[in-house]
Design a protein around this motif. Structure first.
Motif, PDB file in Angstrom:
ATOM      1  N   PHE A  64       0.831  -1.190   0.000  1.00  0.00           N
ATOM      2  CA  PHE A  64       0.000   0.000   0.000  1.00  0.00           C
ATOM      3  C   PHE A  64       0.878   1.257   0.000  1.00  0.00           C
ATOM      4  O   PHE A  64       0.670   2.164   0.801  1.00  0.00           O
ATOM      5  CB  PHE A  64      -0.922   0.003   1.220  1.00  0.00           C
ATOM      6  N   SER A  65       1.856   1.284  -0.878  1.00  0.00           N
ATOM      7  CA  SER A  65       2.800   2.407  -0.899  1.00  0.00           C
ATOM      8  C   SER A  65       2.100   3.720  -1.246  1.00  0.00           C
ATOM      9  O   SER A  65       2.425   4.773  -0.689  1.00  0.00           O
ATOM     10  CB  SER A  65       3.928   2.129  -1.901  1.00  0.00           C
ATOM     11  N   ARG A  66       1.122   3.663  -2.143  1.00  0.00           N
ATOM     12  CA  ARG A  66       0.416   4.885  -2.521  1.00  0.00           C
ATOM     13  C   ARG A  66      -0.387   5.424  -1.337  1.00  0.00           C
ATOM     14  O   ARG A  66      -0.445   6.633  -1.099  1.00  0.00           O
ATOM     15  CB  ARG A  66      -0.512   4.615  -3.697  1.00  0.00           C
ATOM     16  N   LEU A  67      -1.004   4.533  -0.570  1.00  0.00           N
ATOM     17  CA  LEU A  67      -1.747   4.948   0.615  1.00  0.00           C
ATOM     18  C   LEU A  67      -0.820   5.611   1.632  1.00  0.00           C
ATOM     19  O   LEU A  67      -1.144   6.660   2.198  1.00  0.00           O
ATOM     20  CB  LEU A  67      -2.437   3.736   1.243  1.00  0.00           C
TER      21      LEU A  67
ATOM     22  N   ARG B 199     -13.663  12.423   6.173  1.00  0.00           N
ATOM     23  CA  ARG B 199     -14.115  11.083   6.557  1.00  0.00           C
ATOM     24  C   ARG B 199     -13.384  10.014   5.744  1.00  0.00           C
ATOM     25  O   ARG B 199     -13.036   8.953   6.259  1.00  0.00           O
ATOM     26  CB  ARG B 199     -15.627  10.960   6.341  1.00  0.00           C
ATOM     27  N   ARG B 200     -13.152  10.298   4.478  1.00  0.00           N
ATOM     28  CA  ARG B 200     -12.445   9.319   3.653  1.00  0.00           C
ATOM     29  C   ARG B 200     -11.012   9.138   4.145  1.00  0.00           C
ATOM     30  O   ARG B 200     -10.472   8.031   4.123  1.00  0.00           O
ATOM     31  CB  ARG B 200     -12.465   9.754   2.186  1.00  0.00           C
ATOM     32  N   TYR B 201     -10.400  10.251   4.589  1.00  0.00           N
ATOM     33  CA  TYR B 201      -9.060  10.151   5.161  1.00  0.00           C
ATOM     34  C   TYR B 201      -9.083   9.213   6.366  1.00  0.00           C
ATOM     35  O   TYR B 201      -8.209   8.346   6.519  1.00  0.00           O
ATOM     36  CB  TYR B 201      -8.563  11.529   5.587  1.00  0.00           C
ATOM     37  N   GLY B 202     -10.088   9.374   7.243  1.00  0.00           N
ATOM     38  CA  GLY B 202     -10.187   8.512   8.407  1.00  0.00           C
ATOM     39  C   GLY B 202     -10.360   7.056   8.032  1.00  0.00           C
ATOM     40  O   GLY B 202      -9.767   6.160   8.649  1.00  0.00           O
ATOM     41  N   SER B 203     -11.168   6.790   6.995  1.00  0.00           N
ATOM     42  CA  SER B 203     -11.374   5.407   6.554  1.00  0.00           C
ATOM     43  C   SER B 203     -10.093   4.814   5.996  1.00  0.00           C
ATOM     44  O   SER B 203      -9.753   3.658   6.284  1.00  0.00           O
ATOM     45  CB  SER B 203     -12.479   5.361   5.495  1.00  0.00           C
ATOM     46  N   LEU B 204      -9.377   5.623   5.205  1.00  0.00           N
ATOM     47  CA  LEU B 204      -8.120   5.136   4.620  1.00  0.00           C
ATOM     48  C   LEU B 204      -7.066   4.924   5.698  1.00  0.00           C
ATOM     49  O   LEU B 204      -6.294   3.964   5.643  1.00  0.00           O
ATOM     50  CB  LEU B 204      -7.619   6.127   3.577  1.00  0.00           C
TER      51      LEU B 204
ATOM     52  N   VAL C 252      -8.320   0.395  -2.508  1.00  0.00           N
ATOM     53  CA  VAL C 252      -7.665   1.421  -1.702  1.00  0.00           C
ATOM     54  C   VAL C 252      -6.973   2.441  -2.587  1.00  0.00           C
ATOM     55  O   VAL C 252      -7.067   3.658  -2.362  1.00  0.00           O
ATOM     56  CB  VAL C 252      -6.661   0.774  -0.719  1.00  0.00           C
ATOM     57  N   ASN C 253      -6.286   1.983  -3.611  1.00  0.00           N
ATOM     58  CA  ASN C 253      -5.590   2.904  -4.509  1.00  0.00           C
ATOM     59  C   ASN C 253      -6.567   3.827  -5.230  1.00  0.00           C
ATOM     60  O   ASN C 253      -6.293   5.019  -5.435  1.00  0.00           O
ATOM     61  CB  ASN C 253      -4.755   2.131  -5.534  1.00  0.00           C
ATOM     62  N   GLY C 254      -7.743   3.289  -5.601  1.00  0.00           N
ATOM     63  CA  GLY C 254      -8.749   4.122  -6.240  1.00  0.00           C
ATOM     64  C   GLY C 254      -9.272   5.191  -5.297  1.00  0.00           C
ATOM     65  O   GLY C 254      -9.466   6.356  -5.683  1.00  0.00           O
ATOM     66  N   LEU C 255      -9.502   4.824  -4.024  1.00  0.00           N
ATOM     67  CA  LEU C 255      -9.954   5.802  -3.029  1.00  0.00           C
ATOM     68  C   LEU C 255      -8.889   6.861  -2.767  1.00  0.00           C
ATOM     69  O   LEU C 255      -9.202   8.045  -2.585  1.00  0.00           O
ATOM     70  CB  LEU C 255     -10.321   5.086  -1.727  1.00  0.00           C
TER      71      LEU C 255
END
Length: 282
Positions: free
Chosen positions: A2-5, A35-40, A56-59
């Motif tokens: 998950f390097s991009r995350l 909220r999306r930041y928190g989910s990620l 995950v990469n798409g989000l």
């Protein structure tokens, strides 16, 4: 995997550190820590497999794109606002107490005299949108004087602005002797910047906006108020505050005399009613 995350999370953290001294924590939360930041952030290290990685990469891509757009919009708004505040003049923000219990309505107020400024200086009277909303609410639900003053102030503002966000309340006059000159009084509604989250207490929000204007305009901003609490808040925030006296309540009444039974029409009426009740009971 998950390097991009991880890169996105590191970027959000670094951006927040850069902005922390410039905007409030709530604004940072709105612009970056969504909220999306928190989910990620919560998904970090808990998902595995190609399908999850693709999700995950798409989000991450979607969140980065939206955060860049939000930051660019906020930056453009700041640049436009700063460009409008490069002219000469004294910057002043008045809270709603200045427009309501003040002894003089805005149309008749001599701001130069109130502020103790030379009459030939230019004044830019700023209306944070929170003040406008507060005046709107007073116009609908305030007491008689509050409703009239709020309506008067907003009506004068509407007439001056003519649909714009800035206008000239009083034009400068440099004719005649220099002692009779007076400067321009410009009024402007200061809108909330994109992503701005208001503080729950309006008085705190107004102080916060004055501090923000002072930083953007790179000059002192005077706060005008008739409220003792707001005067204290402004001074605590490092602002130059002018407290305008509200209506003088007059000399202290003779409280002992007020506590004694009266001899006016109402008192006599109450005495008659009491006597009638006693007679009826007898």
């Amino acid at each position: 995997m998950f390097s991009r995350l991880l890169k996105y999370l590191a970027w959000a953290t670094e951006a927040a550190e850069l902005l922390r001294s410039q905007i409030s924590d709530k604004d940072i939360g709105h612009l970056l820590f969504t909220r999306r930041y928190g989910s990620l952030l919560g998904s970090c290290g808990t998902l595995s497999g190609t399908d999850q990685q693709r999700l995950v990469n798409g989000l991450v891509d979607l969140e980065v794109t939206e955060r860049i757009q939000a930051l660019e919009a906020a930056g453009n708004a700041l640049e436009a606002q700063t460009a409008r505040w490069t002219g000469i003049g004294w910057f002043v923000v008045a809270d709603s107490s200045f427009y309501i219990p003040n002894t003089v309505a805005l149309a008749n107020a001599d701001l130069h005299q109130v502020l103790g400024m030379p009459p030939n200086e230019h004044i830019r009277l700023l209306f944070p949108i929170a003040v406008v909303h507060e005046l709107d609410s007073l116009m609908d639900a305030g007491k008689h004087q509050a409703r009239w003053r709020a309506s008067h102030t907003l009506g004068l503002l509407d007439h001056t602005l003519s649909g714009s966000t800035s206008g000239i309340l009083r034009y400068a006059d440099n004719s005649g002797e220099p002692a009779a000159w007076h400067g321009e009084v410009n009024v402007e509604i200061v809108m909330d910047q994109p992503g701005h989250v208001r503080l729950p207490i309006t008085d705190d929000e107004i102080i916060d906006r004055v501090v923000a204007v002072q930083a953007l305009a790179a000059r002192p901003v005077r706060l005008l108020t008739c409220d003792t609490g707001q005067h204290t808040r402004g001074r605590a925030a490092g602002l130059n505050v002018t407290k305008v006296p509200a209506k003088d309540p007059g000399p202290e009444p003779d409280w002992e005399a007020q506590d004694k039974p009266g001899n006016g029409t109402r008192a006599k009426r109450r005495e008659r009613q009491a006597a009638q009740q006693e007679a009826g009971a007898g």
